[in-house]
Design a protein around this motif. Sequence first.
Motif: not given
Length: 559
Positions: A235-253
Amino acid sequence: MGLGEILVKKGLVSQSQLGEAESARAGPGDRLDRVLLRLGYISEDDLLTALSDQFSIPIVDLTQEVIDTELLRSMPGKLIHKRRILPYARRNDTLIVATSDPYDVFALDELRAMTGKNVEPVLAAERDIRALIKRYFGVGGAAIDQMMEESGVEVVHDVHVADKDLLEQAQEATVVKLVNEILREAINERASDVHFEPLEEDLRIRYRIDGLLHTTSVPPQIKRFQAAIVSRLKIMASLNIAEKRLPQDGGFKIRHEGREIDIRVSVLPLVYGEGVVLRILDKEAMLLKLTDLGMSEEMYQRFQQLITLPHGILLETGPTGSGKTTTLYAALNAIVSDEVKVVTVEDPVEYRLPGVNQIQVLPQIGLTFATGLRSILRHDPDVIMIGEIRDAETAKAAIQASLTGHLVFSTLHTNDACSAATRLIDMGVEPYLVASAVEAVMAQRLVRTICESCREPRWDMAESLPADFQPPPGTVLHRGAGCRECRHTGLRGRVGIFELVTFNTEFREAIMERATTGQLLKIARRNGMKTLREDGWAKVASGKTVPEEVLRATAIDSG
């Protein structure tokens, strides 16, 4: 006698500093001792000495005391975390309690009421009390039991997430505080990365400090919070929390103690759940000067000349985490001015540089290093930085930019400086273009430095020195004995070791003839190049690091 008078009498602060601290108090609740610490007029150890005199309470060094672990287990965890007190021993029916704040009499009264025992306070450094609470109760132990105070980490932005159930679970106050506590602990420990690694029966959390991973203590119950912790980070990194099968990348401050810190987040689906790695990018800790990197005076002067050339390519090489980007940022910081326009294309833009135009690569919409570089040229730059040369297209675009009158900085993944030329040719760049465009290649590694707080001469090395390291007669080597400042490793902080190859006529001709890396290395050595290992040994001889670090970071020279 008041605390201020004691501090002045002991010569720990001046009368004028005391007056400044009084003026700086935000209100009646802003205690004088806290203001003096905040202004940097006294150290925590000096304050403890003065408090000991004022309250007639002895000071103990908790690192030297025997901790009664059975006693600790029977103590109220909520109170210990909240009040930062440590009942570490008992004498008959009396608890010996370490505190750093003798003004907080309510904490001792509360402990006395909860345990029914007498309480005898002693003074100890807050850092030691925190370290022992962390060791015996784990990072975030109070949050897991819903007992933790606010952590002091403020999230700058959050996002709306559609999956309501997962969102509610991740936004529970306990989970939010637990994640904040882990982040705060990592920042305070100077970690560059935090690894959340799901195991079959546990969730392991490791911090990378000075390049090496250290497992941190966490409560055993943390495993059942695994999904909530990962969801919170997503959530903090603006990612899809429902997607658990694929790699994801994001970020936050986050904002921590007045500093804004970027956190890069990488999520990877693993066998026992999703693993998360956080890269901590502390802007204030990052912007080093060239003189802080660890170059020898001779190399610094040569590098200074290279970064002010009118055109050509300057390459930084080394594995991930060897400090390449830090060196390039320091170089850009040294040359940016009102007369010089600098444009960068990076993936990601790790730090904002004042006066520099920075572009973030977005491959999903077609903005790659190569396309970004072609667009940069229409903005009339003097200096261009490309985050990394990953393919032939980017390499050729960089060479074209240098041949049209621009100075280009970039990084390349090779083990040493001489390999850079053969790597570019392997990518498909013509040898004559490499020879004509590249001006110099610098390879580097990072080695840990001896802790200044426990530095001592080392006399046990005479028999075990490596064959290629024979310091001048009379050289005294040093090491760190180990203390709390360096986590008892003897090493704290890092410094670069470097090798720099400048392309002269002989070197360029060898490249044109497709010389091997070994042949290029011999030419470079003949022209005075010092290898990474040789630069490392020079830093050992000068007392900056230890032989084990050079052996860990470098290979035996073959040239």
